[in-house]
Design an enzyme around this catalytic site. Structure first.
Site, PDB file in Angstrom:
ATOM      1  N   THR A  97      -6.231  -7.756   8.582  1.00  0.00           N
ATOM      2  CA  THR A  97      -6.785  -7.830   7.236  1.00  0.00           C
ATOM      3  C   THR A  97      -7.022  -6.431   6.687  1.00  0.00           C
ATOM      4  OG1 THR A  97      -8.397  -8.963   5.827  1.00  0.00           O
ATOM      5  CG2 THR A  97      -9.261  -8.008   7.874  1.00  0.00           C
ATOM      6  N   THR A  98      -6.965  -6.325   5.361  1.00  0.00           N
ATOM      7  CA  THR A  98      -7.140  -5.040   4.687  1.00  0.00           C
ATOM      8  C   THR A  98      -8.619  -4.854   4.363  1.00  0.00           C
ATOM      9  OG1 THR A  98      -5.088  -5.680   3.552  1.00  0.00           O
ATOM     10  CG2 THR A  98      -6.142  -3.618   2.847  1.00  0.00           C
ATOM     11  N   PRO A  99      -9.296  -3.866   4.958  1.00  0.00           N
ATOM     12  CA  PRO A  99     -10.710  -3.643   4.613  1.00  0.00           C
ATOM     13  C   PRO A  99     -10.812  -3.298   3.131  1.00  0.00           C
ATOM     14  CG  PRO A  99     -10.071  -2.354   6.551  1.00  0.00           C
ATOM     15  CD  PRO A  99      -8.807  -2.910   5.960  1.00  0.00           C
ATOM     16  N   LYS A 100     -11.769  -3.951   2.449  1.00  0.00           N
ATOM     17  CA  LYS A 100     -11.840  -3.811   0.979  1.00  0.00           C
ATOM     18  C   LYS A 100     -13.184  -3.299   0.509  1.00  0.00           C
ATOM     19  CE  LYS A 100      -8.593  -7.603   0.622  1.00  0.00           C
ATOM     20  NZ  LYS A 100      -8.507  -7.847   2.059  1.00  0.00           N
ATOM     21  N   ASP A 170      -2.990  -1.057   2.844  1.00  0.00           N
ATOM     22  CA  ASP A 170      -2.218  -1.631   1.736  1.00  0.00           C
ATOM     23  C   ASP A 170      -1.366  -0.522   1.121  1.00  0.00           C
ATOM     24  OD1 ASP A 170      -1.468  -2.505  -0.930  1.00  0.00           O
ATOM     25  OD2 ASP A 170      -2.996  -4.066  -0.776  1.00  0.00           O
ATOM     26  N   GLY A 200       1.476  -4.890   2.338  1.00  0.00           N
ATOM     27  CA  GLY A 200       1.361  -4.799   0.880  1.00  0.00           C
ATOM     28  C   GLY A 200       2.750  -4.787   0.262  1.00  0.00           C
ATOM     29  N   HIS A 227       5.175  -3.396   8.444  1.00  0.00           N
ATOM     30  CA  HIS A 227       6.081  -4.274   7.686  1.00  0.00           C
ATOM     31  C   HIS A 227       7.295  -3.413   7.363  1.00  0.00           C
ATOM     32  CE1 HIS A 227       2.679  -6.910   7.428  1.00  0.00           C
ATOM     33  NE2 HIS A 227       3.351  -7.797   6.717  1.00  0.00           N
ATOM     34  N   GLU A 230      11.515  -5.306   4.414  1.00  0.00           N
ATOM     35  CA  GLU A 230      11.397  -6.545   3.619  1.00  0.00           C
ATOM     36  C   GLU A 230      12.270  -6.470   2.373  1.00  0.00           C
ATOM     37  OE1 GLU A 230       6.968  -6.318   3.580  1.00  0.00           O
ATOM     38  OE2 GLU A 230       7.145  -8.489   3.582  1.00  0.00           O
TER      39      GLU A 230
HETATM   40  P1  5GP Z   1      -5.648  -9.494   3.603  1.00  0.00           P
HETATM   41  O1  5GP Z   1      -5.219  -8.156   4.139  1.00  0.00           O
HETATM   42  O2  5GP Z   1      -6.255  -9.364   2.229  1.00  0.00           O
HETATM   43  O3  5GP Z   1      -6.518 -10.260   4.545  1.00  0.00           O
HETATM   44  O4  5GP Z   1      -4.324 -10.380   3.467  1.00  0.00           O
HETATM   45  C1  5GP Z   1      -3.503 -10.389   2.321  1.00  0.00           C
HETATM   46  C2  5GP Z   1      -2.738  -9.083   2.187  1.00  0.00           C
HETATM   47  O5  5GP Z   1      -1.806  -8.945   3.264  1.00  0.00           O
HETATM   48  C3  5GP Z   1      -1.881  -9.006   0.934  1.00  0.00           C
HETATM   49  O6  5GP Z   1      -2.609  -8.538  -0.177  1.00  0.00           O
HETATM   50  C4  5GP Z   1      -0.788  -8.014   1.354  1.00  0.00           C
HETATM   51  O7  5GP Z   1      -1.260  -6.691   1.246  1.00  0.00           O
HETATM   52  C5  5GP Z   1      -0.604  -8.328   2.822  1.00  0.00           C
HETATM   53  N1  5GP Z   1       0.500  -9.292   3.029  1.00  0.00           N
HETATM   54  C6  5GP Z   1       0.424 -10.616   3.242  1.00  0.00           C
HETATM   55  N2  5GP Z   1       1.645 -11.164   3.394  1.00  0.00           N
HETATM   56  C7  5GP Z   1       2.517 -10.158   3.286  1.00  0.00           C
HETATM   57  C8  5GP Z   1       3.942 -10.094   3.383  1.00  0.00           C
HETATM   58  O8  5GP Z   1       4.665 -11.071   3.585  1.00  0.00           O
HETATM   59  N3  5GP Z   1       4.496  -8.850   3.228  1.00  0.00           N
HETATM   60  C9  5GP Z   1       3.731  -7.740   3.011  1.00  0.00           C
HETATM   61  N4  5GP Z   1       4.373  -6.568   2.890  1.00  0.00           N
HETATM   62  N5  5GP Z   1       2.405  -7.775   2.932  1.00  0.00           N
HETATM   63  C10 5GP Z   1       1.790  -8.970   3.063  1.00  0.00           C
END
Ligand code: 5GP
Length: 365
Positions: A97-100, A170, A200, A227, A230
């Site tokens: 998860t992305t710390p926000k 992100d 991201g 990632h 993609e």
């Molecule tokens: P979070 O980090 O907010 O818990 O999970 C959602 C975030 O994960 C998205 O805003 C995005 O930054 C990243 N994310 C989720 N699925 C994908 C994906 O299929 N590809 C990429 N590049 N990032 C993803």
């Protein structure tokens, strides 16, 4: 129970905010709708839609983040996500998860991750192991930590799931913000943070922006997954492979040269079949790179990516791979078990997870 559900599994590529139940998202949207903060009919339509292009997926994440940015909600979704993975017999989960930051809610990157940890503690349905070593905090977790036989150390016979965290950078973030995330990960290592992910929107941001933070993370012993590929971007793919990450996710848009390099480096690939098809990153399973990587013995692990957003599950991914590529159950069990070699937790956890898998295979199948 179908073999793909009862089989013990390892999930290494799951984004927290992508794994939220639709029912929870709708409930949160309705609450914000009642407060006049969002238009519920518009939001409902976006949440229940299932086929989305890659760029639509990132628009959905922006919406999800509006619905989930307070500590209580982060704790709630974490708890539910863990319960959902445990219910389908995932025994080891690396949740990313992305710390926000959200100033209006008094949230910073650290308090966001603390809310995630609170969610792990809140799970009662199964035993959650999220500490690598017993520490003072293990009291707050009912004194539960890994015993080498994989059972809960408080003597209960509840199902058990190991959870470790990856902090995501992100691609919209600056070098400084990325560095802040890496430093946070280092400070929270004793609480189960084992690595860093770069994710991201792949058409945003430059590799060189994140490189200093990723290099620092690597020097400090954090493991890194990227990632990668993609979208078609050979220069970035080469730079990423040259960096030697511990794993990569997706690898959809590789050319011959990139495949050769990946295979010679033996970097494990997190494969997310449903996600790739739903986002049309790969047009059909017939041409998915799973088949080539699997047949050539390259290290791979099947993952969900975003089980909520793409309406999938780890079990569903194993079932899909078995039917789409004509693989027998025995080979699927081997594939599932081989994921243990690519987890970011240490040898002690690997051994405990191995025992859980063996117990599950002997008892449940
Ligand atoms: P979070 O980090 O907010 O818990 O999970 C959602 C975030 O994960 C998205 O805003 C995005 O930054 C990243 N994310 C989720 N699925 C994908 C994906 O299929 N590809 C990429 N590049 N990032 C993803």
């Amino acid at each position: 129970m179908d073999w793909w559900v009862s089989m013990p599994k390892i999930e290494l590529h799951a984004h927290l905010n992508g794994s939220i139940r639709d029912s929870t998202l709708l409930e949160l949207a309705r609450e914000l709708g009642d407060k006049g903060l969002v238009s519920f009919p518009d939001v409902e339509h976006v949440i229940v839609k299932h086929d989305r292009s890659l760029s639509e997926v990132f628009k959905l994440f922006d919406l999800i983040h509006i619905l989930t940015t307070d500590h209580e909600t982060v704790t709630r979704i974490t708890k539910e996500v863990i319960e959902d993975f445990a219910a389908e017999n995932v025994v080891y989960l690396e949740l990313r998860t992305t710390p926000k930051k959200n100033v209006s809610k008094g949230m910073n990157k650290r308090s966001y991750i603390e809310a995630v940890l609170e969610g792990l503690r809140a799970v009662t349905m199964v035993e959650v192991d999220f500490l690598s070593e017993p520490s003072i905090d293990s009291q707050a977790n009912g004194g539960i930590y890994a015993r080498s036989d994989g059972y809960a150390s408080n003597g209960t016979e509840k199902k058990k799931i190991f959870v470790r965290l990856l902090l995501s950078i992100d691609r919209r973030e600056s070098t400084e913000a990325a560095m802040e995330t890496v430093k946070l990960a280092l400070e929270m290592r004793h609480q189960g943070v084992v690595g860093i992910d770069l994710s991201g929107n792949p058409i945003i941001g430059e590799w060189l922006t994140f490189l200093p933070a990723l290099e620092f993370a690597k020097e400090q012993g954090l493991l890194i997954t990227l990632h990668c590929g993609e979208v078609p971007n050979p220069v970035e793919i080469h730079a990423m492979l040259h960096f030697l990450p511990a794993r990569i996710g997706h690898a959809c848009c590789f050319g011959e040269e990139e495949w050769a390099k990946l295979k010679s480096l033996k970097i494990p690939v997190e494969i997310c079949l449903t996600s790739n098809i739903r986002t049309e990153t790969i047009s059909s399973l017939d041409i998915h790179h799973f088949a080539d990587l699997y047949n050539s013995g390259h290290p791979i692990v099947l993952c969900t990516d975003d089980s909520g957003v793409f309406s999938t599950s780890v079990s569903g991914e194993y079932s899909l791979a078995a039917s789409a590529f004509g693989i027998q159950n025995r080979e699927m069990f081997q594939l599932a078990r081989s994921a243990i070699n690519f987890i970011f937790a240490g040898d002690k956890e690997s051994f405990s997870v191995f025992i859980l898998i063996v117990i599950g295979l002997n008892g449940g199948l």
